[in-house]
Design a protein around this motif. Structure first.
Motif, mmCIF file in Angstrom:
data_model
loop_
_atom_site.group_PDB
_atom_site.id
_atom_site.type_symbol
_atom_site.label_atom_id
_atom_site.label_comp_id
_atom_site.label_asym_id
_atom_site.label_seq_id
_atom_site.Cartn_x
_atom_site.Cartn_y
_atom_site.Cartn_z
ATOM 1 N N ALA A 103 0.830 -1.204 0.000
ATOM 2 C CA ALA A 103 0.000 0.000 0.000
ATOM 3 C C ALA A 103 0.868 1.259 0.000
ATOM 4 O O ALA A 103 0.600 2.226 -0.732
ATOM 5 C CB ALA A 103 -0.926 -0.002 1.211
ATOM 6 N N LEU A 104 1.919 1.243 0.811
ATOM 7 C CA LEU A 104 2.824 2.391 0.892
ATOM 8 C C LEU A 104 3.537 2.603 -0.444
ATOM 9 O O LEU A 104 3.679 3.736 -0.922
ATOM 10 C CB LEU A 104 3.835 2.157 2.017
ATOM 11 N N ARG A 105 3.964 1.508 -1.033
ATOM 12 C CA ARG A 105 4.645 1.593 -2.332
ATOM 13 C C ARG A 105 3.703 2.138 -3.401
ATOM 14 O O ARG A 105 4.090 3.009 -4.197
ATOM 15 C CB ARG A 105 5.171 0.210 -2.718
ATOM 16 N N ASN A 106 2.489 1.632 -3.444
ATOM 17 C CA ASN A 106 1.531 2.096 -4.454
ATOM 18 C C ASN A 106 1.190 3.575 -4.278
ATOM 19 O O ASN A 106 0.983 4.293 -5.255
ATOM 20 C CB ASN A 106 0.254 1.257 -4.404
ATOM 21 N N GLU A 107 1.162 4.025 -3.034
ATOM 22 C CA GLU A 107 0.795 5.409 -2.767
ATOM 23 C C GLU A 107 1.881 6.388 -3.206
ATOM 24 O O GLU A 107 1.588 7.483 -3.700
ATOM 25 C CB GLU A 107 0.501 5.595 -1.269
ATOM 26 N N TYR A 108 3.137 6.000 -3.027
ATOM 27 C CA TYR A 108 4.225 6.941 -3.258
ATOM 28 C C TYR A 108 5.110 6.620 -4.467
ATOM 29 O O TYR A 108 6.047 7.376 -4.734
ATOM 30 C CB TYR A 108 5.117 7.022 -2.005
ATOM 31 N N LYS A 109 4.856 5.540 -5.196
ATOM 32 C CA LYS A 109 5.774 5.130 -6.254
ATOM 33 C C LYS A 109 5.920 6.186 -7.356
ATOM 34 O O LYS A 109 7.032 6.415 -7.856
ATOM 35 C CB LYS A 109 5.362 3.781 -6.842
ATOM 36 N N ASP A 110 4.822 6.843 -7.739
ATOM 37 C CA ASP A 110 4.903 7.856 -8.803
ATOM 38 C C ASP A 110 5.684 9.081 -8.340
ATOM 39 O O ASP A 110 6.543 9.604 -9.069
ATOM 40 C CB ASP A 110 3.498 8.260 -9.253
ATOM 41 N N LEU A 147 9.408 8.157 -8.041
ATOM 42 C CA LEU A 147 10.057 8.111 -9.347
ATOM 43 C C LEU A 147 10.308 9.515 -9.883
ATOM 44 O O LEU A 147 11.381 9.809 -10.428
ATOM 45 C CB LEU A 147 9.209 7.304 -10.332
ATOM 46 N N LYS A 148 9.331 10.391 -9.707
ATOM 47 C CA LYS A 148 9.449 11.754 -10.214
ATOM 48 C C LYS A 148 10.577 12.510 -9.504
ATOM 49 O O LYS A 148 11.345 13.253 -10.139
ATOM 50 C CB LYS A 148 8.125 12.487 -10.017
ATOM 51 N N LYS A 149 10.695 12.316 -8.203
ATOM 52 C CA LYS A 149 11.698 13.062 -7.440
ATOM 53 C C LYS A 149 13.093 12.463 -7.544
ATOM 54 O O LYS A 149 14.085 13.182 -7.684
ATOM 55 C CB LYS A 149 11.277 13.151 -5.967
ATOM 56 N N GLY A 162 14.072 9.734 -9.661
ATOM 57 C CA GLY A 162 14.490 9.170 -10.948
ATOM 58 C C GLY A 162 14.739 7.683 -10.919
ATOM 59 O O GLY A 162 15.439 7.142 -11.781
ATOM 60 N N VAL A 163 14.196 7.002 -9.935
ATOM 61 C CA VAL A 163 14.349 5.550 -9.832
ATOM 62 C C VAL A 163 13.064 4.978 -9.255
ATOM 63 O O VAL A 163 12.378 5.637 -8.463
ATOM 64 C CB VAL A 163 15.564 5.185 -8.944
ATOM 65 N N LYS A 164 12.716 3.753 -9.663
ATOM 66 C CA LYS A 164 11.483 3.143 -9.183
ATOM 67 C C LYS A 164 11.619 2.705 -7.733
ATOM 68 O O LYS A 164 12.696 2.293 -7.293
ATOM 69 C CB LYS A 164 11.115 1.937 -10.055
ATOM 70 N N LEU A 165 10.523 2.784 -7.005
ATOM 71 C CA LEU A 165 10.484 2.310 -5.623
ATOM 72 C C LEU A 165 10.086 0.836 -5.656
ATOM 73 O O LEU A 165 8.972 0.492 -6.048
ATOM 74 C CB LEU A 165 9.482 3.117 -4.812
ATOM 75 N N GLY A 166 11.005 -0.021 -5.274
ATOM 76 C CA GLY A 166 10.738 -1.456 -5.254
ATOM 77 C C GLY A 166 10.621 -1.980 -3.840
ATOM 78 O O GLY A 166 10.618 -1.217 -2.866
ATOM 79 N N PHE A 167 10.553 -3.303 -3.722
ATOM 80 C CA PHE A 167 10.471 -3.917 -2.397
ATOM 81 C C PHE A 167 11.850 -4.083 -1.756
ATOM 82 O O PHE A 167 11.966 -4.183 -0.535
ATOM 83 C CB PHE A 167 9.783 -5.286 -2.478
ATOM 84 N N MET A 168 12.918 -4.130 -2.587
ATOM 85 C CA MET A 168 14.236 -4.436 -2.048
ATOM 86 C C MET A 168 14.712 -3.387 -1.052
ATOM 87 O O MET A 168 15.388 -3.723 -0.072
ATOM 88 C CB MET A 168 15.254 -4.575 -3.178
ATOM 89 N N SER A 169 14.369 -2.114 -1.270
ATOM 90 C CA SER A 169 14.811 -1.093 -0.315
ATOM 91 C C SER A 169 14.118 -1.287 1.037
ATOM 92 O O SER A 169 14.728 -1.085 2.093
ATOM 93 C CB SER A 169 14.540 0.311 -0.860
ATOM 94 N N PHE A 170 12.850 -1.703 1.032
ATOM 95 C CA PHE A 170 12.147 -1.980 2.285
ATOM 96 C C PHE A 170 12.807 -3.150 3.017
ATOM 97 O O PHE A 170 13.013 -3.098 4.240
ATOM 98 C CB PHE A 170 10.679 -2.305 2.020
ATOM 99 N N PHE A 171 13.129 -4.212 2.268
ATOM 100 C CA PHE A 171 13.754 -5.383 2.894
ATOM 101 C C PHE A 171 15.157 -5.055 3.391
ATOM 102 O O PHE A 171 15.583 -5.530 4.450
ATOM 103 C CB PHE A 171 13.778 -6.555 1.905
ATOM 104 N N THR A 172 15.880 -4.246 2.612
ATOM 105 C CA THR A 172 17.222 -3.850 3.040
ATOM 106 C C THR A 172 17.152 -3.052 4.337
ATOM 107 O O THR A 172 17.902 -3.310 5.285
ATOM 108 C CB THR A 172 17.902 -3.006 1.941
ATOM 109 N N LYS A 173 16.239 -2.089 4.395
ATOM 110 C CA LYS A 173 16.081 -1.278 5.607
ATOM 111 C C LYS A 173 15.633 -2.135 6.789
ATOM 112 O O LYS A 173 16.110 -1.961 7.922
ATOM 113 C CB LYS A 173 15.052 -0.173 5.350
ATOM 114 N N ALA A 174 14.719 -3.070 6.534
ATOM 115 C CA ALA A 174 14.228 -3.939 7.610
ATOM 116 C C ALA A 174 15.352 -4.826 8.142
ATOM 117 O O ALA A 174 15.466 -5.050 9.353
ATOM 118 C CB ALA A 174 13.066 -4.792 7.096
#
Length: 396
Positions: free
Chosen positions: A206-213, A216-218, A220-232
């Motif tokens: 839900a968080l990814r879907n809300e902020y992915k656009d 990306l705009k800010k 210049g890279v897509k928001l994926g799941f790997m950054s969440f898993f890396t942070k976790a």
């Protein structure tokens, strides 16, 4: 004037390579920095450029040959010089043949091996490295009483003639041989155990879907799941530091930083590029690093330095559809997290059955240094952070 083309420095702990492909042949004109050949090492592919402009007059090391650092690969006649006669092509090989034997007379053991031998008063250790070089693993095997060589693999059973004609035999690449050896060494060395849990991906999705656009705009890279898993994982490693440590002899080396390895599949095999100091990076920086190193991995452009120094690894088998697996440790690391496919499943939530996007998580760990309590705690912290990403912001 003739210029020699030699094997470049291949990286830490890499002493030899295989000549994979020649892009030029004797008689071909070459420009400065034009690629002459490609070398395949245990970990990466190295391109060898031409140091000068001229004509490739002679190839000394043919495709498939094993060459050491600074070995002669070819000769280039600068300017418009004519190529050397074909009959002379074999002469350098004939002269160079005794070199390995000569080198074997003065073999330098690995520094880490010499240190261990001195600390344990060992003087006679059988080396398994090149030309009998004693490696750290040889000393550890000697100390554990496992110095005797492993029994040879059983010979392949005979194949009927009509079946043999339909088979194809292909030599393993150096990368595949190294993968096979390192993974088997990991099984033989570490007291490897795997613990499992599952995570409800609803909040992260839900968080990814809300902020992915906007992301990306800010950035210049897509928001994926790997950054969440890396942070976790970084969050969990702070609480369970032994998962981010390694064993060195009788010492435990705790890492007060996180160099995150992200396993990536390539056409030639699995590689693990490392994101240094991932614990100091933002979501955007992590996503950019993952995208950059993933592209390099697929193109075979990763350098040796980009695959060294990892302290923990994440492997995502879910991209291939894996529902559950037990990842193998990436030595000398003590932990690796396996991600898997997100699949809708019926779950009991507050006394009601609801459909939730669920993922199985697997943590393989070295039981010599990580206890079951620590491993379970690590996975629970990862699960908690992913099911409520706000915990990452508050370090809870």
């Amino acid at each position: 004037m003739s210029t020699e083309v030699r094997v470049p420095t291949l990286g830490e702990s890499v002493t030899e390579a295989t000549v994979a492909t020649w892009f030029k042949q004797p008689g071909d004109a070459v420009a400065v920095d034009e690629m002459l050949c490609e070398l395949e090492t245990d970990k990466v592919t190295v391109e060898v450029p031409s140091p000068v402009a001229g004509t490739l007059s002679e190839i000394v090391a043919a495709e498939g040959e094993t060459v050491g650092v600074d070995a002669l690969l070819a000769q280039i006649a600068e300017g418009d010089a004519a190529p050397a006669p074909a009959a002379k092509k074999e002469e350098p090989k004939a002269e160079a043949a005794p070199a390995p034997a000569a080198a074997a007379k003065d073999v330098e053991d690995a520094p880490s091996a010499k240190k261990l031998m001195a600390e344990n008063n060992l003087t006679d250790v059988q080396g398994t490295g090149k030309d009998g070089r004693v490696m750290k693993e040889d000393v550890l095997n000697a100390l554990s009483g496992a110095a005797a060589p492993a029994p040879a693999a059983a010979p392949r059973a005979p194949v009927a003639a009509d079946q043999a004609a339909r088979e194809e035999r292909v030599k393993m690449t150096r990368l595949r041989q190294t993968i096979a050896k390192r993974l088997k060494d990991s099984q033989n060395t570490a007291a490897m155990l795997t613990t499992y849990n599952e995570v409800d991906m609803t909040e992260v999705m839900a968080l990814r879907n809300e902020y992915k656009d906007l992301f990306l705009k800010k950035h210049g890279v897509k928001l994926g799941f790997m950054s969440f898993f890396t942070k976790a994982c970084i969050h969990a490693l702070n609480e369970v530091p032994e998962v981010n440590a390694e064993i060195d002899g009788t010492d435990v080396v705790y890492k007060n930083y996180v160099n995150m390895g992200i396993a990536a599949g390539t056409p030639t095999g699995l590689v693990v590029p490392v994101i240094n100091d991932a614990d100091q990076m933002s979501f955007a920086a992590i996503e950019k690093a993952i995208a950059e190193k993933g592209a390099k991995a697929r193109d075979g452009k990763l350098s040796m330095a980009e695959m060294q120094g990892g302290t923990f690894t994440i492997s995502n088998g879910g991209v291939y559809g894996s529902l559950m697996s037990s990842p193998i440790l990436n030595p000398p690391q003590s932990g690796i997290l396996g991600m898997h496919k997100i699949q809708d499943r019926p779950m009991a939530i507050n006394g009601e059955v609801v459909i939730r996007p669920m993922m199985y998580l697997a943590l393989s760990y070295d039981h010599r240094i990580v206890d079951g309590k620590g491993a379970v705690t690590f996975l629970v912290r990862v699960k908690e952070a992913l099911e409520d990403p706000r915990r990452l912001l508050m370090d809870l």
